[in-house]
Structures are given as structure tokens and as C-alpha cells.
Design a protein around this motif. Structure first.
Motif, short mmCIF file in Angstrom:
data_model
loop_
_atom_site.label_atom_id
_atom_site.label_comp_id
_atom_site.label_asym_id
_atom_site.label_seq_id
_atom_site.Cartn_x
_atom_site.Cartn_y
_atom_site.Cartn_z
N SER A 75 0.86 -1.18 0.00
CA SER A 75 0.00 0.00 0.00
C SER A 75 0.89 1.23 0.00
CB SER A 75 -0.88 0.00 1.26
OG SER A 75 -1.51 1.24 1.42
N GLU A 76 0.54 2.19 -0.81
CA GLU A 76 1.35 3.40 -0.87
C GLU A 76 1.33 4.18 0.43
OE1 GLU A 76 0.10 5.50 -4.36
OE2 GLU A 76 0.83 3.92 -5.67
N ASN A 77 0.34 3.93 1.27
CA ASN A 77 0.23 4.63 2.55
C ASN A 77 0.86 3.84 3.69
OD1 ASN A 77 -1.28 6.66 1.28
ND2 ASN A 77 -3.16 5.49 1.54
N ASP A 121 6.68 0.59 2.34
CA ASP A 121 6.02 0.50 1.04
C ASP A 121 6.72 -0.55 0.16
OD1 ASP A 121 5.14 0.86 -1.58
OD2 ASP A 121 5.30 3.03 -1.55
N THR A 139 4.99 -1.72 -2.55
CA THR A 139 4.20 -1.77 -3.77
C THR A 139 5.15 -2.15 -4.90
OG1 THR A 139 4.60 0.58 -4.14
CG2 THR A 139 2.54 0.00 -3.02
N ASN A 158 7.95 0.44 -5.56
CA ASN A 158 8.98 0.58 -4.54
C ASN A 158 9.80 -0.70 -4.37
OD1 ASN A 158 10.03 2.72 -2.94
ND2 ASN A 158 9.51 1.50 -1.14
#
Length: 134
Positions: A61-63, A67, A69, A72
């Protein structure tokens, strides 16, 4: 993973994220040594298991505090394999990227694509499999 970026997260989370990145890198190396694509089993299944681990840890999740994702994760792998420097050197000298780095770039593309596809499907699962049976 860059330890400075994650000073506020637990060491267990950092260790797990580092382990996932390391295991993805090892899996790529195993596939390269066997001259088999990551898209075929057993590599695909093992990579998917790592995706599931990362997702279960809340890293996809980018939050997220950490990270992992697709973007990344691939940045981490590119850094681990010094791909940024290799591609910049090739561009500045207008030469070809060395074969080893070119192989890593291809593998990176496979990891990126698979990770993104799984993330997309995982996030949309409920949409196509409602719990109430409708």
C-alpha cells in the motif's frame, strides 16, 4: 531497505520487509541460474507467496509505513543490483548496458508486472466474490 526511511517502524517490520526483498532477489537469481522465466513455476508460485506475505504485513500500500508496492519493491531491487548506476553509465557513454544488468532489468520488469497484476486482482477480489453469495 533503507533503514533511515523507516526509523519510526518496528524492527520486526523492517526485518520482514528486508527479508521479503532479499527473498525476491534470491528468487530472481535462482530463475536466472536455471535460465527459466519468473512467470513459470516454481518461481511464479514462490513470488506470489512473497506477494501474499507483503500484503498480509500491510506493505503493499502506498500509505504503508513500509512501502513494498510494485514500484517501490523494484526500486529496492534496482538499488540492490546497482541498476541505476549501470543504466546511467550506459546512457552517458552511449554504450550498451552490460549483459548481467540487462538480465536484471528484464527480471525487474517481470517482478513489476506480476506484482502489479496480483495487487490489482487482490484489491478487486471482493468486487467479484461478494460474501453474501449474490
Amino acid at each position: 531497505m533503507s533503514r533511515d526511511s523507516f526509523n519510526h517502524v518496528s524492527s520486526a517490520s523492517r526485518d520482514l520487509a528486508d527479508d521479503i526483498v532479499r527473498r525476491v532477489a534470491n528468487l530472481v537469481s535462482e530463475a536466472e541460474a536455471a535460465t527459466k522465466p519468473l512467470e513459470l513455476d516454481p518461481y511464479r508460485s514462490q513470488l506470489f507467496e512473497l506477494f501474499v506475505m507483503a500484503d498480509a504485513a500491510g506493505f503493499v500500500s502506498e500509505n504503508a509505513e513500509i512501502d513494498l508496492t510494485a514500484d517501490n519493491l523494484c526500486r529496492e531491487l534496482a538499488s540492490l543490483w546497482d541498476l541505476t548506476e549501470a543504466t546511467q553509465d550506459a546512457m552517458s557513454s552511449q554504450s550498451k548496458i552490460p549483459a548481467e544488468q540487462l538480465g536484471k532489468l528484464r527480471a525487474l520488469w517481470s517482478v513489476l508486472r506480476l506484482w502489479m497484476e496480483w495487487d490489482y486482482a487482490w484489491k478487486r477480489w471482493e468486487e467479484f466474490h461478494p460474501r453474501d453469495g449474490k
